[in-house]
Design an enzyme around this catalytic site. Sequence first.
Site, PDB file in Angstrom:
ATOM      1  N   TYR A  90       3.205   3.802  16.336  1.00 10.93           N
ATOM      2  CA  TYR A  90       1.819   3.410  16.106  1.00 10.93           C
ATOM      3  C   TYR A  90       0.864   4.541  16.470  1.00 10.93           C
ATOM      4  O   TYR A  90      -0.055   4.877  15.709  1.00 10.93           O
ATOM      5  CB  TYR A  90       1.498   2.156  16.909  1.00 10.93           C
ATOM      6  N   LYS A 116      -1.581   6.578  13.817  1.00 13.33           N
ATOM      7  CA  LYS A 116      -3.036   6.534  13.910  1.00 13.33           C
ATOM      8  C   LYS A 116      -3.635   7.923  14.138  1.00 13.33           C
ATOM      9  O   LYS A 116      -4.711   8.242  13.621  1.00 13.33           O
ATOM     10  CB  LYS A 116      -3.463   5.566  15.012  1.00 13.33           C
ATOM     11  N   VAL A 127       0.817  -1.221   0.000  1.00  8.09           N
ATOM     12  CA  VAL A 127       0.000   0.000   0.000  1.00  8.09           C
ATOM     13  C   VAL A 127       0.848   1.268   0.000  1.00  8.09           C
ATOM     14  O   VAL A 127       0.317   2.363  -0.232  1.00  8.09           O
ATOM     15  CB  VAL A 127      -0.974   0.042   1.198  1.00  8.09           C
ATOM     16  N   SER A 171      -7.732   4.079  15.605  1.00  7.34           N
ATOM     17  CA  SER A 171      -7.549   3.348  16.850  1.00  7.34           C
ATOM     18  C   SER A 171      -7.755   4.305  18.012  1.00  7.34           C
ATOM     19  O   SER A 171      -7.670   5.526  17.862  1.00  7.34           O
ATOM     20  CB  SER A 171      -6.132   2.769  16.896  1.00  7.34           C
TER      21      SER A 171
END
Length: 303
Positions: free
Chosen positions: A154, A158, A64, A141
């Site tokens: 992370y 997000k 992606v 998230s």
Amino acid sequence: MADIRPLDGRTAVVTGAARGLGAGLAHQLAARGMRVALLGRDAATLAEVAATLPTEAGVYEVDVTDDRAMERTAREAERALGPPSVVVANAGVAEGGPFASSDPATWRRVIEVNLVGSAITARSFLPGLTRTRGYFLQIASTAAFGAAPMMSAYCASKAGAESFARSLRAEQAPYGVAVGVAYLHWTDTSMIHDVDRHPVLRDLRAQMPRPARRIHPVDQVASWIAQGVDRRSATVYAPPWLRLAQAARPLFPPAVTLLSRRRLSRLPDTPLEQTGLLGHGGRIETDHLARTHGSDPAPPSRP
């Protein structure tokens, strides 16, 4: 008579569809009569998912974060299955460990997959979504609510993905393309299983209030998200009670800092080590980094 199956016969695109939540969403959307384009890094596993769907499905092995490959995949999927009415940017990876000792390539890869990959997904499929006046759903998230220690890449990715989707929503509103953000909590995937194999991350999760540390089955989370797709919702919460947490967002950063100060200082004998990229998807991405950089930048977390 009202159309009770508005997605029947339409096309959905799901990234990160080889397993976990992506595969669960593919099943939910196929059950609504949708043809599904399954995108991911593992063609064999994607094919296994496709074989279990009740509707036509296409398998597309693609990174992606590769602009040209994603543009090519969008054209191929549209020729085979028709223009997309739903696109779910679900592909994601995570790592854990102190930022100060993190491997730069691994840290950067989390940002690339979770944030840049989502933007590339949107850019590649927006022409089709514009023609169908469709729906783009960004999987985010609760990490976007309050950044947790030991998960800096992370959480940053997000939070960025959430902001990207909100900006895209405003841009696409005049053209009839709806954009949603799905907020997930702990979901029973290989990524979460790897989190619980690391003492510090497991301990930090254990300090959360009982409802907040509960792990939810993939099928249930996929069902909640699919209901949001049905409604073209601007926000989707899995579990639904997370909606209540939005109002408390300003309180999360100081609370997380206080908790971390107390808990991390009590772990002097526990090495604060890097986890590597977590879950099955993380292991595939680790192999990718090894090929790209000529060596394994950080060992993946293994069972």
